[in-house]
Every structure is written in structure tokens, then in C-alpha cells.
Design an enzyme around this catalytic site. Sequence first.
Site, short mmCIF file in Angstrom:
data_model
loop_
_atom_site.label_atom_id
_atom_site.label_comp_id
_atom_site.label_asym_id
_atom_site.label_seq_id
_atom_site.Cartn_x
_atom_site.Cartn_y
_atom_site.Cartn_z
N SER A 53 -0.36 8.80 16.48
CA SER A 53 -1.18 8.28 15.37
C SER A 53 -1.69 6.87 15.60
O SER A 53 -2.60 6.42 14.90
CB SER A 53 -0.37 8.33 14.06
N HIS A 92 2.45 1.95 12.01
CA HIS A 92 1.06 1.96 11.60
C HIS A 92 0.56 0.54 11.32
O HIS A 92 1.35 -0.40 11.23
CB HIS A 92 0.85 2.84 10.36
N ASP A 142 -2.01 5.93 4.56
CA ASP A 142 -0.67 6.54 4.55
C ASP A 142 -0.15 6.90 3.16
O ASP A 142 1.04 7.22 3.03
CB ASP A 142 0.33 5.59 5.21
#
Length: 200
Positions: A53, A92, A142
Site C-alpha cells: 500500500s 501510511h 484509511d
Amino acid sequence: MFAELAPYLSNPRQTLAQILNFALVLSTAFMGWKALSVYTNSPSPIVVVLSGSMEPAFQRGDLLFLWNNSPRAEVGEIVVYNVQGKDIPIVHRVIKAFGAGDGGNKSQRRLEREADKPSGPGLSSPLSHQILTKGDNNIADDTELYAQGQDYLDRKLDIVGSVRGYIPAVGYVTIMLAENPWMKTVLLGIMGVMVMLQRE
């Protein structure tokens, strides 16, 4: 193989010394990990990227080094966080950040929502620094990954640390051990035999 182990089996004192030596190695590694955790202020100062990701910034299997002594997380910063109720670290990038001295940049709607939120252990307060994250290789943010009813991450409660360095691909060993539990048993067995065969 048993012939090589015979001298150790017939000498309990030497066998005990080898076992203690093995225990010393494990305890030293554990203490080193704890010391690093205290220094970085992170429960997991080293983590492995488990998915794609964050490509192309980080690849699956990259080993990340974290730092968790900063009170804020800035937009563009890459952080590692844990979702409440789950034990899988997610790597992330911060795409929004507000609260805790952001100069009053929150929208009125957000302030009203925070005012209605209950306070208590494990819950974010209106004055906490909150962030929204997203994977570089993902289309959406997210929000769907967060705990039920959670719109943003709390910097103090949810963030494990900010990425400060990495080593490519080294973490693949960890991924292999996680995906193949039997390999852990084999590895520990090999380590134990090596210690037993080690001569002083």
C-alpha cells in the site's frame, strides 16, 4: 548427529552451561529491544512493511525504524499506527492533521462533533492532535480501516511511531516466519542444536 550430542548428554554440567548460554543470548536480545523501545518511546521501534500500500516509497518486506518522541505528526509524514482491537501495524502517510495547537483550523462541524463525543480512557479529547492517513498506493483514505466510529487517529493513542529510516527487503524473513509458523519451530530447533554443539 546423536554421536556428536552424546558427550553433552553424558555431562549434565556442560549441558546446563550451554542452555544457560542460549538463555543469555535470548535475554540480551530482549533487553536490547526494550532499551531501544525506551529510547524511541515506541512499543515497536522496528516494524516490517506487510503490504504494497505504500509503494513506491516502501516495498513489502522493508524494515522500518521508528521514532515516537515528536508530539505532532505533520502532513506528508509517514507513520505507523495500530487499529484499536487489532495487532497489525499499518504504515501510511499523513494527509490531514489538526488539533492540539493547530491555530483553530478545525471546521465548525468538526468542533460540534467533538463536543458530542464522550471522554474517558482510550478516547480522544477535543484538544488532542488528530490525523488522517492514506497509503500512497491506495485510492481512498484509511477511514474504513479505523475502528468503528473512529474518523481520525489520535497521535498519542494510536500512533506507534514515525518512520525515520529503513533497510530494503530485510524484513522478508519475518514475513516468511509469520506466514509459515512451522519455520519458527525449525529455526529455534537449529539454534538450540548449534548452541549445544558449541564448544567452549
